[in-house]
Design an enzyme around this catalytic site. Structure first.
Site, PDB file in Angstrom:
ATOM      1  N   GLU A  36     -34.874 -24.981 -79.409  1.00  0.00           N
ATOM      2  CA  GLU A  36     -34.758 -24.376 -80.739  1.00  0.00           C
ATOM      3  C   GLU A  36     -34.121 -22.990 -80.605  1.00  0.00           C
ATOM      4  O   GLU A  36     -34.344 -22.276 -79.625  1.00  0.00           O
ATOM      5  CB  GLU A  36     -36.162 -24.244 -81.337  1.00  0.00           C
ATOM      6  CG  GLU A  36     -36.242 -23.501 -82.658  1.00  0.00           C
ATOM      7  CD  GLU A  36     -37.676 -23.206 -83.085  1.00  0.00           C
ATOM      8  OE1 GLU A  36     -37.913 -23.120 -84.298  1.00  0.00           O
ATOM      9  OE2 GLU A  36     -38.549 -23.046 -82.208  1.00  0.00           O
TER      10      GLU A  36
ATOM     11  N   LYS B 134     -35.415 -28.213 -89.769  1.00  0.00           N
ATOM     12  CA  LYS B 134     -36.864 -28.095 -89.573  1.00  0.00           C
ATOM     13  C   LYS B 134     -37.609 -28.097 -90.904  1.00  0.00           C
ATOM     14  O   LYS B 134     -37.287 -27.335 -91.817  1.00  0.00           O
ATOM     15  CB  LYS B 134     -37.155 -26.816 -88.794  1.00  0.00           C
ATOM     16  CG  LYS B 134     -38.613 -26.600 -88.414  1.00  0.00           C
ATOM     17  CD  LYS B 134     -38.718 -25.352 -87.549  1.00  0.00           C
ATOM     18  CE  LYS B 134     -40.117 -25.048 -87.080  1.00  0.00           C
ATOM     19  NZ  LYS B 134     -40.138 -23.831 -86.218  1.00  0.00           N
TER      20      LYS B 134
ATOM     21  N   CYS C 137     -39.785 -27.670 -82.978  1.00  0.00           N
ATOM     22  CA  CYS C 137     -40.951 -26.804 -82.740  1.00  0.00           C
ATOM     23  C   CYS C 137     -42.204 -27.289 -83.475  1.00  0.00           C
ATOM     24  O   CYS C 137     -42.789 -28.282 -83.105  1.00  0.00           O
ATOM     25  CB  CYS C 137     -40.600 -25.368 -83.102  1.00  0.00           C
ATOM     26  SG  CYS C 137     -41.750 -24.145 -82.394  1.00  0.00           S
TER      27      CYS C 137
END
Length: 308
Positions: free
Chosen positions: A46, A123, A168
Protein backbone atom coordinates in the site's frame (compact mmCIF):
# COMPACT_ATOMS: atom_id res chain seq x y z
CA UNK A 1 -1.50 -27.18 -13.06
CA UNK A 2 -1.90 -23.40 -13.12
CA UNK A 3 1.16 -22.05 -11.36
CA UNK A 4 2.12 -18.43 -10.74
CA UNK A 5 5.53 -17.72 -9.24
CA UNK A 6 4.70 -14.78 -6.98
CA UNK A 7 7.12 -12.29 -5.50
CA UNK A 8 5.89 -10.49 -2.39
CA UNK A 9 8.04 -7.36 -2.52
CA UNK A 10 8.07 -6.03 1.02
CA UNK A 11 9.47 -2.51 1.19
CA UNK A 12 11.35 -0.79 3.95
CA UNK A 13 10.41 2.74 5.00
CA UNK A 14 9.82 5.64 2.61
CA UNK A 15 10.85 8.86 4.30
CA UNK A 16 9.00 12.13 3.84
CA UNK A 17 12.00 13.59 2.01
CA UNK A 18 12.37 10.68 -0.44
CA UNK A 19 11.56 11.46 -4.06
CA UNK A 20 9.29 9.24 -6.13
CA UNK A 21 12.31 8.45 -8.31
CA UNK A 22 14.37 7.25 -5.33
CA UNK A 23 11.54 4.99 -4.19
CA UNK A 24 10.90 3.62 -7.69
CA UNK A 25 14.60 2.74 -7.96
CA UNK A 26 14.18 0.44 -4.94
CA UNK A 27 11.06 -1.07 -6.50
CA UNK A 28 13.02 -1.71 -9.68
CA UNK A 29 15.73 -3.53 -7.73
CA UNK A 30 13.10 -5.81 -6.18
CA UNK A 31 11.51 -6.37 -9.60
CA UNK A 32 14.81 -7.38 -11.16
CA UNK A 33 15.53 -9.76 -8.27
CA UNK A 34 12.08 -11.26 -8.71
CA UNK A 35 12.64 -11.78 -12.44
CA UNK A 36 15.94 -13.54 -11.76
CA UNK A 37 14.07 -15.88 -9.40
CA UNK A 38 11.43 -16.73 -11.97
CA UNK A 39 8.52 -14.59 -10.74
CA UNK A 40 5.74 -13.69 -13.15
CA UNK A 41 3.86 -11.49 -10.65
CA UNK A 42 5.32 -9.05 -8.11
CA UNK A 43 3.14 -7.48 -5.40
CA UNK A 44 4.24 -4.28 -3.63
CA UNK A 45 2.69 -2.59 -0.57
CA UNK A 46 0.00 0.00 0.00
CA UNK A 47 1.14 3.60 -0.68
CA UNK A 48 4.32 2.20 -2.20
CA UNK A 49 5.36 5.52 -3.77
CA UNK A 50 5.26 7.71 -0.65
CA UNK A 51 5.62 7.75 3.08
CA UNK A 52 2.43 7.03 5.06
CA UNK A 53 1.30 10.66 5.00
CA UNK A 54 -2.01 10.18 6.92
CA UNK A 55 0.05 10.30 10.12
CA UNK A 56 0.19 14.11 9.66
CA UNK A 57 -2.62 16.62 10.02
CA UNK A 58 -2.56 18.72 6.85
CA UNK A 59 -4.95 21.59 6.09
CA UNK A 60 -3.56 23.00 2.81
CA UNK A 61 -5.22 21.18 -0.14
CA UNK A 62 -2.14 21.70 -2.29
CA UNK A 63 0.06 20.06 0.36
CA UNK A 64 -2.36 17.12 0.50
CA UNK A 65 -2.42 16.69 -3.26
CA UNK A 66 1.38 16.45 -3.53
CA UNK A 67 1.10 12.94 -2.09
CA UNK A 68 -1.35 11.86 -4.79
CA UNK A 69 -0.84 10.61 -8.37
CA UNK A 70 -3.08 12.21 -11.00
CA UNK A 71 -2.17 9.65 -13.65
CA UNK A 72 -0.72 6.15 -13.76
CA UNK A 73 1.79 5.51 -15.11
CA UNK A 74 3.41 8.92 -14.77
CA UNK A 75 6.94 10.21 -15.34
CA UNK A 76 8.24 8.80 -12.04
CA UNK A 77 6.67 5.36 -12.40
CA UNK A 78 7.07 4.83 -16.14
CA UNK A 79 10.48 3.14 -15.67
CA UNK A 80 8.80 0.53 -13.45
CA UNK A 81 6.20 -0.23 -16.11
CA UNK A 82 8.84 -0.33 -18.81
CA UNK A 83 11.05 -2.74 -16.88
CA UNK A 84 8.08 -4.96 -16.01
CA UNK A 85 7.21 -5.16 -19.71
CA UNK A 86 10.82 -5.92 -20.62
CA UNK A 87 11.05 -8.67 -17.98
CA UNK A 88 7.52 -9.96 -18.72
CA UNK A 89 6.53 -9.70 -15.06
CA UNK A 90 3.10 -8.44 -13.95
CA UNK A 91 3.12 -5.93 -11.08
CA UNK A 92 0.68 -4.69 -8.47
CA UNK A 93 1.19 -1.74 -6.14
CA UNK A 94 -0.73 0.76 -4.06
CA UNK A 95 -0.72 4.54 -4.32
CA UNK A 96 -2.77 7.63 -3.50
CA UNK A 97 -5.00 8.36 -6.50
CA UNK A 98 -6.34 11.80 -7.46
CA UNK A 99 -8.99 11.46 -10.17
CA UNK A 100 -9.56 13.93 -12.99
CA UNK A 101 -12.75 15.13 -11.29
CA UNK A 102 -11.05 15.71 -7.93
CA UNK A 103 -11.72 12.53 -5.94
CA UNK A 104 -9.10 11.08 -3.61
CA UNK A 105 -8.74 7.32 -3.19
CA UNK A 106 -6.31 4.84 -1.65
CA UNK A 107 -5.85 2.66 -4.72
CA UNK A 108 -4.06 -0.41 -6.04
CA UNK A 109 -3.49 -1.47 -9.64
CA UNK A 110 -2.56 -4.72 -11.34
CA UNK A 111 -0.88 -5.05 -14.72
CA UNK A 112 -0.50 -7.91 -17.13
CA UNK A 113 2.96 -9.16 -18.09
CA UNK A 114 3.16 -6.56 -20.87
CA UNK A 115 2.85 -3.68 -18.42
CA UNK A 116 -0.76 -2.83 -19.24
CA UNK A 117 -3.02 -1.92 -16.33
CA UNK A 118 -5.78 -4.55 -16.30
CA UNK A 119 -7.36 -3.94 -12.87
CA UNK A 120 -7.85 -1.25 -10.25
CA UNK A 121 -9.16 -1.46 -6.68
CA UNK A 122 -9.96 1.39 -4.28
CA UNK A 123 -9.77 0.80 -0.53
CA UNK A 124 -13.20 0.53 1.06
CA UNK A 125 -12.62 0.02 4.80
CA UNK A 126 -10.85 3.23 5.77
CA UNK A 127 -9.56 3.14 9.37
CA UNK A 128 -8.74 6.04 11.65
CA UNK A 129 -10.41 9.43 11.88
CA UNK A 130 -10.86 12.73 10.04
CA UNK A 131 -9.95 15.42 12.60
CA UNK A 132 -7.08 15.91 15.06
CA UNK A 133 -7.45 13.54 18.01
CA UNK A 134 -5.71 14.53 21.26
CA UNK A 135 -6.42 11.08 22.73
CA UNK A 136 -4.17 9.28 20.24
CA UNK A 137 -0.42 8.78 20.59
CA UNK A 138 -0.16 9.65 16.88
CA UNK A 139 -2.63 10.49 14.15
CA UNK A 140 -4.18 8.12 11.60
CA UNK A 141 -6.10 10.42 9.26
CA UNK A 142 -7.12 8.19 6.37
CA UNK A 143 -10.73 9.30 6.73
CA UNK A 144 -9.53 12.89 6.21
CA UNK A 145 -7.57 12.32 3.02
CA UNK A 146 -9.38 9.46 1.27
CA UNK A 147 -12.92 8.65 0.21
CA UNK A 148 -14.20 5.08 0.61
CA UNK A 149 -13.61 3.10 -2.56
CA UNK A 150 -16.39 3.14 -5.14
CA UNK A 151 -15.50 0.06 -7.20
CA UNK A 152 -16.71 -2.68 -4.86
CA UNK A 153 -14.80 -5.97 -4.58
CA UNK A 154 -14.37 -7.12 -8.19
CA UNK A 155 -12.20 -9.96 -9.46
CA UNK A 156 -10.35 -10.32 -12.75
CA UNK A 157 -9.10 -13.26 -14.78
CA UNK A 158 -5.44 -12.75 -15.64
CA UNK A 159 -2.43 -15.09 -15.68
CA UNK A 160 -5.02 -17.92 -15.97
CA UNK A 161 -6.29 -17.21 -12.46
CA UNK A 162 -9.16 -15.35 -10.79
CA UNK A 163 -7.51 -12.49 -8.87
CA UNK A 164 -8.87 -9.91 -6.44
CA UNK A 165 -7.28 -7.06 -4.50
CA UNK A 166 -7.64 -5.54 -1.05
CA UNK A 167 -5.74 -2.81 0.79
CA UNK A 168 -4.54 -2.84 4.42
CA UNK A 169 -7.54 -2.56 6.79
CA UNK A 170 -9.72 -4.36 4.24
CA UNK A 171 -7.87 -7.55 5.22
CA UNK A 172 -9.55 -7.51 8.62
CA UNK A 173 -13.11 -7.63 7.24
CA UNK A 174 -14.39 -11.10 6.27
CA UNK A 175 -17.15 -9.63 4.09
CA UNK A 176 -14.53 -8.34 1.65
CA UNK A 177 -13.05 -11.78 1.01
CA UNK A 178 -16.45 -13.46 0.89
CA UNK A 179 -17.74 -11.15 -1.85
CA UNK A 180 -14.71 -12.13 -3.91
CA UNK A 181 -15.06 -15.75 -2.85
CA UNK A 182 -18.57 -15.75 -4.28
CA UNK A 183 -16.97 -14.77 -7.61
CA UNK A 184 -14.56 -17.71 -7.45
CA UNK A 185 -11.45 -15.83 -6.34
CA UNK A 186 -8.27 -17.93 -6.32
CA UNK A 187 -5.70 -15.29 -5.37
CA UNK A 188 -6.13 -12.19 -3.20
CA UNK A 189 -3.24 -9.71 -3.32
CA UNK A 190 -3.00 -6.86 -0.85
CA UNK A 191 -0.58 -4.32 0.53
CA UNK A 192 -0.54 -2.62 3.90
CA UNK A 193 1.11 0.10 6.04
CA UNK A 194 0.37 -0.81 9.65
CA UNK A 195 1.84 1.02 12.66
CA UNK A 196 3.77 -1.23 15.04
CA UNK A 197 1.82 0.10 18.04
CA UNK A 198 -1.88 0.82 18.44
CA UNK A 199 -2.27 4.60 18.78
CA UNK A 200 -5.24 4.12 21.13
CA UNK A 201 -3.85 1.22 23.19
CA UNK A 202 -0.14 1.32 23.94
CA UNK A 203 -0.27 -2.18 25.44
CA UNK A 204 -0.97 -3.59 21.99
CA UNK A 205 2.48 -3.77 20.45
CA UNK A 206 4.06 -5.31 17.41
CA UNK A 207 3.73 -8.94 18.51
CA UNK A 208 -0.03 -8.65 18.98
CA UNK A 209 -0.50 -6.63 15.80
CA UNK A 210 1.46 -9.12 13.71
CA UNK A 211 -0.65 -11.92 15.15
CA UNK A 212 -3.92 -10.21 14.25
CA UNK A 213 -2.69 -9.31 10.77
CA UNK A 214 -1.68 -12.90 10.06
CA UNK A 215 -4.85 -14.29 11.64
CA UNK A 216 -7.08 -12.19 9.39
CA UNK A 217 -5.31 -13.37 6.24
CA UNK A 218 -4.90 -17.04 7.11
CA UNK A 219 -8.53 -17.36 8.22
CA UNK A 220 -9.76 -15.67 5.06
CA UNK A 221 -7.58 -17.86 2.85
CA UNK A 222 -8.99 -21.00 4.47
CA UNK A 223 -12.61 -19.84 4.59
CA UNK A 224 -12.60 -18.91 0.90
CA UNK A 225 -10.11 -21.54 -0.31
CA UNK A 226 -7.89 -18.92 -1.90
CA UNK A 227 -4.27 -17.85 -1.93
CA UNK A 228 -3.64 -14.61 -0.04
CA UNK A 229 -0.50 -12.52 -0.49
CA UNK A 230 -0.08 -9.73 2.08
CA UNK A 231 2.80 -7.29 1.58
CA UNK A 232 3.98 -4.68 4.07
CA UNK A 233 5.76 -1.38 3.93
CA UNK A 234 7.74 -1.56 7.15
CA UNK A 235 10.40 0.05 9.29
CA UNK A 236 10.86 3.52 10.76
CA UNK A 237 9.26 6.22 8.61
CA UNK A 238 10.20 9.64 9.97
CA UNK A 239 10.19 8.33 13.53
CA UNK A 240 7.00 6.29 13.15
CA UNK A 241 7.54 2.50 13.05
CA UNK A 242 5.55 0.30 10.69
CA UNK A 243 5.42 -3.46 11.18
CA UNK A 244 6.50 -6.00 8.58
CA UNK A 245 5.11 -9.51 8.61
CA UNK A 246 4.58 -9.97 4.89
CA UNK A 247 3.27 -13.46 4.14
CA UNK A 248 2.07 -15.75 1.37
CA UNK A 249 -0.79 -18.01 2.48
CA UNK A 250 -2.07 -21.10 0.68
CA UNK A 251 -5.79 -21.99 0.24
CA UNK A 252 -5.69 -24.18 3.37
CA UNK A 253 -4.63 -21.24 5.51
CA UNK A 254 -0.98 -22.26 5.88
CA UNK A 255 1.77 -19.64 5.68
CA UNK A 256 4.21 -20.82 3.01
CA UNK A 257 6.52 -17.78 3.07
CA UNK A 258 7.12 -15.12 5.73
CA UNK A 259 9.32 -12.01 5.80
CA UNK A 260 12.22 -11.99 8.25
CA UNK A 261 13.06 -8.27 8.21
CA UNK A 262 11.49 -4.80 8.27
CA UNK A 263 13.30 -3.73 5.10
CA UNK A 264 13.24 -4.31 1.37
CA UNK A 265 12.81 -8.09 1.12
CA UNK A 266 11.47 -10.40 -1.55
CA UNK A 267 9.43 -13.52 -0.70
CA UNK A 268 9.07 -15.98 -3.57
CA UNK A 269 6.69 -18.91 -3.82
CA UNK A 270 5.32 -20.98 -6.69
CA UNK A 271 1.58 -20.81 -6.14
CA UNK A 272 -0.57 -23.49 -7.78
CA UNK A 273 -4.00 -21.99 -8.38
CA UNK A 274 -5.51 -25.48 -8.62
CA UNK A 275 -4.91 -25.91 -4.88
CA UNK A 276 -8.00 -23.76 -4.37
CA UNK A 277 -10.27 -26.27 -6.10
CA UNK A 278 -10.63 -28.90 -3.37
CA UNK A 279 -11.86 -26.51 -0.69
CA UNK A 280 -14.25 -24.83 -3.10
CA UNK A 281 -15.79 -28.21 -3.99
CA UNK A 282 -16.05 -29.63 -0.46
CA UNK A 283 -16.32 -27.82 2.89
CA UNK A 284 -16.58 -24.38 1.25
CA UNK A 285 -18.85 -25.36 -1.62
CA UNK A 286 -20.97 -22.25 -1.19
CA UNK A 287 -23.81 -23.39 -3.43
CA UNK A 288 -24.41 -26.47 -1.27
CA UNK A 289 -23.77 -25.12 2.20
CA UNK A 290 -24.48 -21.39 2.52
CA UNK A 291 -27.76 -20.34 4.15
CA UNK A 292 -28.32 -16.80 2.93
CA UNK A 293 -31.85 -16.64 4.39
CA UNK A 294 -30.17 -16.10 7.77
CA UNK A 295 -27.54 -13.53 6.72
CA UNK A 296 -29.76 -10.47 6.22
CA UNK A 297 -28.24 -8.39 9.02
CA UNK A 298 -24.88 -8.36 7.26
CA UNK A 299 -26.16 -6.02 4.54
CA UNK A 300 -29.16 -4.39 6.25
CA UNK A 301 -27.39 -3.15 9.39
CA UNK A 302 -24.04 -1.41 9.95
CA UNK A 303 -23.53 -1.05 13.70
CA UNK A 304 -24.49 -3.27 16.62
CA UNK A 305 -28.15 -3.20 17.68
CA UNK A 306 -28.51 -5.03 20.99
CA UNK A 307 -31.57 -7.23 21.25
CA UNK A 308 -31.08 -8.24 24.90
Amino acid sequence: MRKIVIGAAQMGPNQKADSRETIVARMLALLEEAARKGCTLVVYPELALTTFFPRWYIEDPAEIDRWFESEMPNAATQPLFDKARELQVAISFGYAELTADGHHFNSQILTDRDGNIVAKYRKIHLPGHSEWDDERAFQHLEKRYFEPGDLGFPVWRTQDAVIGMLICNDRRWPEAYRVMGLQGVELVILGYNTPSVNSQNSAEGEEQRLYHSELSMTAAAYQNSTWVVGVAKAGDEDGHPLMGGSIIVDPNGYVVARAKTDGDELLVHECDMDLSVFGKETIFDFARHRRIEHYGLITSQTGVVRKV
